[in-house]
Design a protein around this motif. Sequence first.
Motif, short mmCIF file in Angstrom:
data_model
loop_
_atom_site.label_atom_id
_atom_site.label_comp_id
_atom_site.label_asym_id
_atom_site.label_seq_id
_atom_site.Cartn_x
_atom_site.Cartn_y
_atom_site.Cartn_z
N LEU A 6 0.83 -1.20 0.00
CA LEU A 6 0.00 0.00 0.00
C LEU A 6 0.87 1.25 0.00
O LEU A 6 0.62 2.19 -0.76
N ARG A 7 1.92 1.27 0.82
CA ARG A 7 2.83 2.41 0.85
C ARG A 7 3.53 2.59 -0.49
O ARG A 7 3.70 3.70 -0.98
N ALA A 8 3.95 1.49 -1.07
CA ALA A 8 4.65 1.56 -2.35
C ALA A 8 3.72 2.07 -3.45
O ALA A 8 4.13 2.84 -4.33
N SER A 9 2.45 1.66 -3.42
CA SER A 9 1.52 2.10 -4.47
C SER A 9 1.09 3.56 -4.28
O SER A 9 0.70 4.21 -5.23
N LEU A 10 1.17 4.06 -3.07
CA LEU A 10 0.80 5.46 -2.82
C LEU A 10 1.97 6.42 -2.98
O LEU A 10 1.76 7.63 -3.05
N ARG A 11 3.18 5.91 -3.06
CA ARG A 11 4.36 6.76 -3.13
C ARG A 11 4.34 7.67 -4.37
O ARG A 11 4.56 8.87 -4.26
N ALA A 12 4.07 7.14 -5.55
CA ALA A 12 4.06 7.94 -6.78
C ALA A 12 2.95 8.98 -6.79
O ALA A 12 3.21 10.16 -7.08
N PRO A 13 1.69 8.62 -6.45
CA PRO A 13 0.64 9.66 -6.44
C PRO A 13 0.90 10.77 -5.41
O PRO A 13 0.63 11.93 -5.68
N VAL A 14 1.45 10.42 -4.26
CA VAL A 14 1.75 11.43 -3.24
C VAL A 14 2.86 12.35 -3.74
O VAL A 14 2.80 13.57 -3.56
N PHE A 15 3.87 11.78 -4.42
CA PHE A 15 4.94 12.59 -4.99
C PHE A 15 4.40 13.55 -6.04
O PHE A 15 4.74 14.74 -6.05
N VAL A 16 3.55 13.06 -6.94
CA VAL A 16 2.95 13.90 -7.98
C VAL A 16 2.11 15.00 -7.35
O VAL A 16 2.18 16.17 -7.76
N LEU A 17 1.33 14.67 -6.34
CA LEU A 17 0.51 15.66 -5.65
C LEU A 17 1.39 16.72 -4.99
O LEU A 17 1.07 17.92 -5.04
#
Length: 159
Positions: A6-17
Motif C-alpha cells: 500500500l505504501r509503495a503504491s501510494l508513493r508515486a501519487p503522493v509525490f505527484v501531488l
Amino acid sequence: MTMTKLRASLRAPVFVLAVVAVTACSPMTRFHGFAPDARELAQVQIGQTTRADVVTLFGTPTSDGGMRSDTIYYVASQFDRIGPFAPQEVDRTVIAVRFDTADRVRNVTRYTLQDGRIVQLDRRVTDDGIEDIGVLEQLLGSFGRIDAGTFLGADDGGL
C-alpha cells in the motif's frame, strides 16, 4: 494487500501531488508595457533632443497625456500571480518626458511604485456598443426570432 504494498503504491501519487502543490504556489510573473532604463535615457539630451527623436529612440509612448500636452509617458509594470489569487502589481516604472514650446526635451522624470505618486495617464476608451453575450444567451435569444412559415417550409405567396 499488505501495508508495504500500500505504501509503495501510494508513493508515486503522493509525490505527484506534492510537485503539483509546490508548482501551484510558485508565482507566475507577467510584464506589461515598456520604460527605458537609465542607460537608454542617457541618450536624451536636455534642450537638444526633440519629441520625434524620443519616439524614434524608444518607440510610441504608452500615453501622450492628451492632444495638446507637453508630456509623454512610458510605463512598465510587473505583476505576480500566486495560485488562484488575483495578480498583484509588484513593480511599476513611469518615465515622464516633458517638452518645451519648441518640442525639445525639458525634463525627464522617473516614478516607481515605491514613490507612491499617482501619475494620471489620459486613456480615452470608446465603447463599442456590443454587449458581452454568452453562448446560452445567444441560443435562448434566437427562439423568439423563428418564423414558423420558414421553419415549416411554407411558401410566402410570391412576395
